[in-house]
Motif scaffolding. Sequence first.
Motif, short mmCIF file in Angstrom:
data_model
loop_
_atom_site.label_atom_id
_atom_site.label_comp_id
_atom_site.label_asym_id
_atom_site.label_seq_id
_atom_site.Cartn_x
_atom_site.Cartn_y
_atom_site.Cartn_z
N VAL A 1 0.85 -1.18 0.00
CA VAL A 1 0.00 0.00 0.00
C VAL A 1 0.89 1.23 0.00
O VAL A 1 2.03 1.20 0.48
CB VAL A 1 -0.96 0.05 1.22
N GLU B 1 -4.56 -2.52 -2.26
CA GLU B 1 -5.65 -1.55 -2.28
C GLU B 1 -5.88 -1.11 -3.72
O GLU B 1 -5.06 -1.37 -4.60
CB GLU B 1 -5.30 -0.33 -1.42
N GLY C 1 -5.50 4.85 -3.37
CA GLY C 1 -4.27 5.02 -2.61
C GLY C 1 -3.54 6.30 -2.99
O GLY C 1 -3.03 7.03 -2.13
#
Length: 247
Positions: free
Chosen positions: A41, A109, A114
Amino acid sequence: MRSSIQTSRLAFPLVAFLLGALLLGGCFKLSRESPPLRQYVLSATARPGAMAGAPAMAPAGGVTSPAARATLTVGLRRMDLASYLSVQYLIVRRGTSELVTSEFHRWGEDVGEGINRVVAAFLAGSPPVRAVDVAPWQPTSRHNFLVQLHVTRFEGVADSAATEGRVHVIAGWDIIRPVDGRVLWRGSTDDRRELWRVGDYTGLVRGLDAALLHVARDISACVAQFPNDSTPPSACVATDSTAGGSR
């Protein structure tokens, strides 16, 4: 003679069975285990040179800056992401057209969400910005400016035999007047200053984080030059644009 023939007929299936079992067992022993799946992430982790007061992570719904000079509120719209980037895999580009992905290194994600989250966190750490809302926000929210991101590159770049590559991020950004949707300024950031060691996907993600910091700096530097929330400045050039910049 008959007994010998019958014994041979019985022996062949037994031998075949034993050979098959040995071969099958050998296949299991020779097969290699798959590498572990790793997921990543993006993170607005503070680093040297980062915007003063930038939080480590943008909380859901928006970010607030503690900076004393912060006065503006910004709404960050849902971003426009190039279609080839809307995949689970981290991407490395070779040459002009070849895209390389790894089955075992994926985003944990939605990459567009993000990017928006991290840019919002960095923007909230800039002096002119008091708070940043990330779409969707409450209908009662009021903003001095809206920002629309258009990301067309977000990847590592390395030749096939290279051991070191660069991170390349290209992001266009529109500064919009909320009252009527008028685009007050269009800028872009073309950033490829960050290095990464090929095969080090954690390092690649860190480089992408740093490139997003540069995008946020360009947007912040431009917003800070607006005399008010409706009139664009005569010029809107980023203060830190060594590897790209705004236009």
